[in-house]
Scaffold this active site. Structure first.
Site, PDB file in Angstrom:
ATOM      1  N   TYR A 187      -0.829   0.496   7.524  1.00 31.21           N
ATOM      2  CA  TYR A 187      -1.817  -0.042   6.572  1.00 31.21           C
ATOM      3  C   TYR A 187      -3.222   0.380   6.969  1.00 31.21           C
ATOM      4  CZ  TYR A 187      -3.920  -3.694   3.540  1.00 31.21           C
ATOM      5  OH  TYR A 187      -4.617  -4.384   2.577  1.00 31.21           O
ATOM      6  N   ARG A 192      -8.974   1.907   1.384  1.00 32.87           N
ATOM      7  CA  ARG A 192      -7.880   0.949   1.228  1.00 32.87           C
ATOM      8  C   ARG A 192      -8.257  -0.175   0.260  1.00 32.87           C
ATOM      9  NH1 ARG A 192      -6.322  -1.634   6.773  1.00 32.87           N
ATOM     10  NH2 ARG A 192      -7.871  -3.191   6.200  1.00 32.87           N
ATOM     11  N   ASP A 193      -7.242  -0.744  -0.362  1.00 32.52           N
ATOM     12  CA  ASP A 193      -7.432  -1.931  -1.213  1.00 32.52           C
ATOM     13  C   ASP A 193      -8.430  -1.598  -2.329  1.00 32.52           C
ATOM     14  OD1 ASP A 193      -6.741  -4.528  -1.852  1.00 32.52           O
ATOM     15  OD2 ASP A 193      -8.247  -5.453  -0.567  1.00 32.52           O
ATOM     16  N   SER A 199      -9.585  -6.766   1.716  1.00 40.28           N
ATOM     17  CA  SER A 199      -8.900  -6.040   2.782  1.00 40.28           C
ATOM     18  C   SER A 199      -9.356  -4.595   2.886  1.00 40.28           C
ATOM     19  CB  SER A 199      -7.383  -6.096   2.564  1.00 40.28           C
ATOM     20  OG  SER A 199      -6.935  -7.426   2.610  1.00 40.28           O
ATOM     21  N   ASP A 239       0.127  -2.450  -1.439  1.00 45.56           N
ATOM     22  CA  ASP A 239      -0.729  -2.392  -2.636  1.00 45.56           C
ATOM     23  C   ASP A 239      -1.153  -0.993  -3.077  1.00 45.56           C
ATOM     24  OD1 ASP A 239      -0.580  -5.124  -2.525  1.00 45.56           O
ATOM     25  OD2 ASP A 239      -2.716  -5.472  -2.199  1.00 45.56           O
ATOM     26  N   ASP A 417      -5.861 -14.430   4.012  1.00 47.26           N
ATOM     27  CA  ASP A 417      -5.830 -13.331   3.035  1.00 47.26           C
ATOM     28  C   ASP A 417      -7.224 -12.801   2.721  1.00 47.26           C
ATOM     29  OD1 ASP A 417      -3.014 -13.448   2.523  1.00 47.26           O
ATOM     30  OD2 ASP A 417      -3.362 -15.236   1.310  1.00 47.26           O
TER      31      ASP A 417
END
Ligand code: NAG
Ligand code: NAG
Ligand code: NAG
Length: 462
Positions: A187, A192-193, A199, A239, A417
């Site tokens: 990850y 990212r995200d 995140s 994701d 989260d």
């Protein structure tokens, strides 16, 4: 137009496309590729498979490579892939020749194995339990330390600890005679995200993130190569591919599409060389399970599988990672109205045959770590520290579908989260909705009050 004349037409435009050369590690060819096909000086366009050719440093290519089986030729040397974020890049990615791990076992990779519980998560849990005043709750909380949970390699700085984790699991396997699986989450994609904020990661596409990512994968490969006795199972990039299915209208996702695909392809190919069984993240029923999304999702996942030369180590897909959906809901949550796939089992049984038709005989794992309680959310898209959630079904290979290899706990329950602090650069407004527990700390950090809720609401109870 015949295929042949299509090809001629394509060839005639190639010189125009290829005058700008591709960077080291960039894609330079493959079915469907319309970008640059030549590489910068010092690198050679190398065929990894029909779907993916990549500019690799000349020193790393010892000849023409037409299949991923000759993996020693596709392992980059360290100098061009050093990550600048840690200052501790090992630079030790060595060539990986065929070993016993390069032949995938038939069948469920979890069968006959135990998942190794991470000592780091176990110690977080033990400390959290020790801080509880209610003795009954504390005892239940402490028992969570025995339940295997995935280790998230969400920064390159965490990769060296993978070596310790693998060494620890190897030692337990040797002393107990029980074969061990070390479950990890890969990850760290650049940008990212891309459709949310909580995140966001350490690598940026604009700032060399694609090459940083290759360095990150090389370091994971180097660690796994040193510990060949234990089996590694990986969830690939939560994701990311799901965002490419539904969120290309978000500029950051549109910009990231090519890079995400190149990076995931690299991860799949490289991790397969050291025998890692992989499940690409496939969102969840309330995301890709909708009728408009499920076929495009199947098409994309099959494309990614084929980009890894249909490796049997690319075992399938992971669903519901860090989410709250039931595997089998006793009745549909009202927020799922309109989606016939209102739980994970329905989603998986709808998606599986579409993947098979597209040439990907995928198996699944399903995260149930925080899915013990249902009907908690205001909207199905809500994902942040949902109030009232409880730990869910325990990890097992005893599953309700032949498509499901295992029920797992991917998200370490108790880690936040996302922050509810609206001044934080990583603040995502989802984390201040009425169904989100507040105040909440930054993503990935320990959230004691939330952990207590997960323990007290666990179903089955702890
Ligand atoms: C490995 O085991 C040692 C000794 O039990 C422990 O201190 C350490 O945290 C473990 N490391 C990892 C990464 O699991
Ligand atoms: C991403 O896609 C999902 C599913 O269609 C949607 O609910 C969500 O709002 C999108 N995110 C953004 C930031 O557009
Ligand atoms: C919220 O975030 C800001 C910016 O990072 C920080 O200065 C502030 O202390 C945080 N507030 C709380 C309550 O944590």
């Amino acid at each position: 137009m015949s295929k042949f004349s299509t090809l001629l037409a394509l060839l005639s435009v190639l010189p125009a496309l290829s005058h700008a050369q591709s960077a080291v590690y960039a894609q330079c060819g493959g079915i469907g590729w319309t970008g640059d096909t030549t590489c910068v000086s010092g690198s050679v366009c190398t065929v990894l498979n029909d779907y993916y050719s990549q500019c690799l440093p000349s020193s790393a290519t010892t000849g023409s490579t037409s299949t991923v089986a000759s993996t020693s030729t596709v392992t980059p040397t360290s100098t061009t892939s050093v990550s600048t974020t840690t200052g501790s890049s090992t630079g030790t990615a060595t060539s990986t020749s065929a070993t016993s791990t390069s032949t995938a076992a038939a069948g469920n990779p979890f069968a006959g194995y135990e998942m190794y519980p991470s000592p780091l998560y176990s110690s977080e849990v033990a400390a959290a339990a020790a801080a509880m005043t209610d003795a009954d709750l504390a005892a239940k909380a402490a028992s969570v330390a025995q339940i295997p949970t995935f280790t998230w390699l969400d920064t390159v700085a965490k990769v060296p600890s993978l070596g310790d984790l693998l060494a620890n699991a190897t030692a337990l396997q040797a002393s107990s005679g029980q074969k061990q699986i070390v479950p990890i989450v890969v990850y760290d994609l650049p940008d990212r995200d891309c459709a949310a904020k909580a995140s966001n990661g350490e690598f940026s596409i604009a700032d060399g993130g694609e090459q940083d990512y290759y360095g990150y994968i090389d370091q994971i490969v180097a660690q796994i190569e040193k510990h060949p006795d234990v089996r590694v199972v990986a969830v690939i990039e939560p994701d990311s591919l799901a965002n490419l299915v539904t969120n290309l209208s978000v500029e950051k996702c549109a910009n990231a599409e090519t890079t995400y695909k190149a990076c995931v392809t690299y991860a799949l190919n490289q991790l397969a060389t050291v025998g890692v069984y992989m499940y690409m993240d496939a969102g969840h029923a309330g995301w890709l399970g909708w009728p408009a999304n499920i076929q495009p999702a199947a098409t994309l996942f099959a494309e990614m599988y084929q980009s890894a030369n249909s490796s049997p180590f690319v075992r399938g897909l992971a669903t519901n990672v860090a989410n709250y959906n039931a595997l089998q809901a006793s009745s549909p949550d009202p927020i799922t109205q309109g989606d016939p796939n209102y739980d994970e089992l329905l989603y998986i049984e709808a998606l599986g045959p579409m993947l098979s038709s597209a040439g990907f005989p995928a198996q699944f794992i399903v995260d149930q770590g925080r899915a013990g309680q249902q009907n908690l959310r205001q909207a199905w898209g809500d994902w942040c520290n949902i109030k009232g959630a409880g730990f869910g079904m325990r990890p097992t290979t005893d599953t309700p579908s032949s498509l499901i290899d295992a029920i797992v706990w991917v998200k370490p329950g108790g880690e936040s989260d996302g922050t509810s602090n609206s001044s934080s650069p990583r603040f995502d407004s989802t984390c201040s909705l009425s169904d989100a527990t507040q105040p909440a700390p930054e993503a990935g950090t320990w959230f004691q009050a939330y952990f207590e809720t997960l323990v007290s609401q666990a179903n089955p109870s702890l």
